[in-house]
Design an enzyme around this catalytic site. Structure first.
Site, PDB file in Angstrom:
ATOM      1  N   ASP A   1       0.792  -1.544  -0.370  1.00 31.50           N
ATOM      2  CA  ASP A   1       0.235  -0.093   0.187  1.00 31.50           C
ATOM      3  C   ASP A   1       0.852   1.370  -0.089  1.00 31.50           C
ATOM      4  OD1 ASP A   1       0.820  -1.021   2.308  1.00 31.50           O
ATOM      5  OD2 ASP A   1      -0.147   0.793   3.501  1.00 31.50           O
TER       6      ASP A   1
ATOM      7  N   ASP B   1       8.173   3.544  -1.170  1.00 36.40           N
ATOM      8  CA  ASP B   1       7.511   3.741  -0.072  1.00 36.40           C
ATOM      9  C   ASP B   1       6.374   2.736  -0.400  1.00 36.40           C
ATOM     10  OD1 ASP B   1       6.608   3.261   2.432  1.00 36.40           O
ATOM     11  OD2 ASP B   1       5.920   4.962   2.633  1.00 36.40           O
TER      12      ASP B   1
ATOM     13  N   GLU C   1      -0.107  -0.649   5.687  1.00 32.88           N
ATOM     14  CA  GLU C   1       1.140  -0.135   6.504  1.00 32.88           C
ATOM     15  C   GLU C   1       1.320   1.308   6.942  1.00 32.88           C
ATOM     16  OE1 GLU C   1       5.214   1.653   8.059  1.00 32.88           O
ATOM     17  OE2 GLU C   1       3.877   1.568   6.439  1.00 32.88           O
ATOM     18  N   GLU C   2       0.290   2.117   5.465  1.00 32.98           N
ATOM     19  CA  GLU C   2       0.257   3.483   5.829  1.00 32.98           C
ATOM     20  C   GLU C   2      -1.212   3.622   6.589  1.00 32.98           C
ATOM     21  OE1 GLU C   2       2.265   5.471   4.899  1.00 32.98           O
ATOM     22  OE2 GLU C   2       3.796   4.214   3.319  1.00 32.98           O
TER      23      GLU C   2
ATOM     24  N   HIS D   1     -17.960  34.686  27.079  1.00 39.82           N
ATOM     25  CA  HIS D   1     -17.480  35.777  26.845  1.00 39.82           C
ATOM     26  C   HIS D   1     -16.682  36.565  27.377  1.00 39.82           C
ATOM     27  CE1 HIS D   1     -17.206  39.982  24.687  1.00 39.82           C
ATOM     28  NE2 HIS D   1     -18.270  39.822  24.254  1.00 39.82           N
TER      29      HIS D   1
ATOM     30  N   THR E   1     -13.432  36.013  20.397  1.00 40.28           N
ATOM     31  CA  THR E   1     -13.556  36.463  21.755  1.00 40.28           C
ATOM     32  C   THR E   1     -14.016  35.461  23.066  1.00 40.28           C
ATOM     33  OG1 THR E   1     -15.008  37.620  21.897  1.00 40.28           O
ATOM     34  CG2 THR E   1     -13.193  39.001  21.343  1.00 40.28           C
TER      35      THR E   1
ATOM     36  N   ARG F   1       9.156  10.893  22.779  1.00 41.17           N
ATOM     37  CA  ARG F   1       9.116   9.249  22.373  1.00 41.17           C
ATOM     38  C   ARG F   1      10.028   8.706  22.849  1.00 41.17           C
ATOM     39  NH1 ARG F   1       7.146   8.336  17.006  1.00 41.17           N
ATOM     40  NH2 ARG F   1       6.060  10.699  16.317  1.00 41.17           N
TER      41      ARG F   1
ATOM     42  N   HIS G   1       6.009   9.564   1.674  1.00 44.79           N
ATOM     43  CA  HIS G   1       4.935  10.904   1.945  1.00 44.79           C
ATOM     44  C   HIS G   1       3.885  11.659   1.062  1.00 44.79           C
ATOM     45  CE1 HIS G   1       4.056   7.683   5.843  1.00 44.79           C
ATOM     46  NE2 HIS G   1       4.592   7.728   5.152  1.00 44.79           N
TER      47      HIS G   1
END
Lengths: 432, 432
Positions: free
Chosen positions: A57, A86, A120-121, A183, A285, A298, A402
């Site tokens: 894919d 890819d 996979e994507e 407000h 606002t 990560r 990508h």
């Protein structure tokens, strides 16, 4: 695509099995089959066995192409098309290698188990269940090592082998009061504003230089060893390479080795956005009653997922209490987390990768890790236990997976096919 | 609506003039006329002159109505309809007052200049230009005082006169690097992330309790006087009133007088949202190259707009430099700012309002300010110079203007019509 692959594999005398994955959860969409192909058709117990992973894919094309993304177009030695690098290109490179052995009448020195998926994507939906199902244990039974060709060289100059991936813990942080949208003229200064509290909490997570401020997190990170430092010194990578890739000079570290270490072996924390407030460019606002930030950490060895989650939640709850706000705050793990992955870069699998690189490219490959996560690596590692997985890329750092105008250099495709075939040879015939 | 109003005003023997405003800038849409009506048709130089402002446009209905928003529906003493309290009801109350004088054969004791616009809910486009045009000076020439009935009682228990409005300075704060959107796995920890810097800067603006952290800003605020403190003590307003309005217990101040002061006479800062990051609830993992936050500061006497702007920009630029980031930062005033407005609450105009309230409601009105801005007040003040403007509301705090099920109590409509008529009388006949 599955029919095409089945036909190609059959023409190469592999036995092909399709594994249907059922429907995508919550939809009526049929998931694409996982294709498992064995070569030779009959398992040869006198040969070692390698599992090859690839995905057929691709990403949606998106805008900005100068050629038709669906027609492979060669320009100045580059093959432009969606999926060229890819991951259709590398996937076909494996088949080219097999075809080359056959056309040369050379016996393929290993048993091959091709494992090609089509999700996979989209987060490899269904793959983890497939890989962990007791019904499928037979697929992995004889496998001695696995190889994934679905990442890229670190630069445009030197091939690499990849032995590690960072993990990811993804969080939602919400601050709310049970009331209504207010407000800012009538109520600003009189109520605890959820957005103010959210910003104050987010500001406690990470500093401008990317240093994570959550106590205990950095203590989980493995100390840098002298051997590692030496390894980094051998990697060919410059700050200019990095600046070219990011398109700016906003690199934190001057020394490219520091940049690599912070991509490979140190954690990072990114704030991705806030929902519930006004993200339009208009002049509005309001004070919004419920705002949610999403951020991810990560992770690297030895940050176990649970400790990272616990430390993060505990810290934010404590910082929220310090604010003395009457709003409510909640921190939650969001979506799928993935642990880091760290293979051994010095086993028979990697030695075969190194020998193949030496043979084809006349150079030692860089030994790299990736900063991102590749979910299937972990799924395969779970299925394979302590058997080795190696990431062996065909494409380069500038291939633009990508993005628009994704390409694979013709040279990388040809030499890459040789590399993958040579890897089989050296796995079967380890060098002394 | 303009034809209806013209007909009604003609029936009341007023002379009606329409002022076309041309097209909305950037579109082909015709702006609705401003209607100016003089009563009596001939200016009576023996009488004082009052200008009456109202608007005949309304908000879109939105969802959640239990009756048809376009059909006035009376239920349990309440008149439900879009515009019932904002501002068709009060506008008609002025006409009712005039009609009542005429049906009672009582001479209206003042010259009236009705000024009705149809763009108030869209920022009064065209009104400032109309009010400041030299061509229209004649409209304002004889005016002694002006009255706007387009706000609300502070509570549901007591009428009020309003003599002040907070201003607003609206800012955009942008952090960017010139590069592309990056994958947080591959680049997290190695680059200066614009979102991190933006969050760090925003966290320097205001604390959880609403205290503005920009140096010099709070020093611009007028000191609280003893007279003011006494005035606040007379206002009937409880924390329960406030919590009911905000729908939660997220009030910062326990003492309702503090709440009022922070709404009326202290500044506030609200962060409204961030654009350029991912505001979806999805699990995405990008580092965005350009993120912009919008925030506003509500201003009060004596915070002049320019000082507020200069202090804010200077402070944020300085805080950004402290970060040592390689991103770029810019701070800009965004859209239309408005200065605060403060009338005199003790002049002939307000004395007439007080006397009329005493007569109709048998009570002293609360003297209030509003936390928000009403742009036309400033436009009219510019046109009138030092002549007095008073805000004299007909509706209550729980009328729900802008929301579903907007209502005006029937009592407020009837007594309000009397109030507006009595105000004319007392303006012409000041009490000793």
């Amino acid at each position: 695509m599955t029919d095409f692959l089945e036909k190609q594999l059959n023409a190469l005398h592999a036995s092909v099995h399709r594994y249907p994955l059922g429907k995508e959860p919550g939809t009526d969409l049929q998931l694409p089959d996982i294709i498992i192909a064995n070569y030779p058709e009959e398992y040869d117990q006198n040969k070692k066995t390698i599992l090859i992973y690839g995905h057929y894919d691709v990403q949606p094309p998106g805008d900005g192409w100068t050629t038709d993304p669906w027609i492979l177009t060669e320009k100045e030695g580059k093959l432009y098309a969606r999926g060229s690098t890819d991951d259709k290109g590398p996937l076909l490179a494996w088949l080219n290698a097999l075809e080359a052995y056959q056309l040369s009448n050379v016996d393929v020195p290993v048993n091959l188990v091709f494992c090609f998926e089509g999700m996979e994507e989209s987060g490899s939906t269904g793959f983890a269940a497939f890989a962990s199902s007791p019904d499928n244990r037979g697929i992995f039974k004889h496998v001695d090592a696995a190889c994934i060709s679905d990442n890229y060289w670190l630069t445009t100059r030197k091939p690499c082998l990849t032995y590690g991936l960072r993990g990811i813990n993804y969080f939602n942080l919400t601050v709310e009061h049970p009331g209504v949208q207010l407000h800012s003229g009538m109520f600003g200064g009189c109520v605890y504003e959820p957005m103010t509290d959210l910003i104050l909490l987010l500001s406690k997570l990470v500093d401008s230089k990317g240093h994570i401020l959550i106590p205990g997190i950095n203590e989980l990170v493995e100390s840098l060893t002298e051997d590692e430092v030496k390894e980094y010194a051998t990697i060919e990578f410059t700050t200019q390479d990095f600046q070219k890739t990011i398109g700016s000079e906003a690199n934190i570290y001057e020394d490219p080795k520091d940049t690599l270490m912070h991509r490979f072996r140190y954690p990072s924390l990114t704030i991705h956005g806030i929902s519930g407030a006004d993200s339009s460019p208009d002049q509005t606002t309001a004070i919004y009653p419920k705002v949610t930030a999403k951020f991810s950490i990560r992770t690297v060895p030895s940050m176990d997922q649970k400790s990272v989650t616990d430390l993060t939640i505990q810290y934010l709850e404590q910082e929220f209490r310090k604010l003395g706000s009457k709003n409510a705050c909640s921190v939650k793990l969001f979506g799928e987390s993935a642990p880091y992955w760290l293979g051994s870069s010095d086993d028979a699998n990697f030695r075969a990768g190194k020998a193949a690189t030496q043979r084809v490219y006349k150079t030692e490959p860089d030994l790299t890790r990736e900063g991102g996560s590749i979910g299937v690596t972990l799924d395969l590692q779970n299925a394979l236990g302590d058997r080795s997985i190696m990431l062996l890329p065909v494409g380069m750092s500038d291939d633009g997976a990508h993005g628009p105008n994704e390409k694979l250099n013709k040279d990388n495709y040809i030499e890459g096919s040789k590399l993958l075939g040579a890897y089989w040879y050296y796995f079967a015939n380890p060098q002394s």
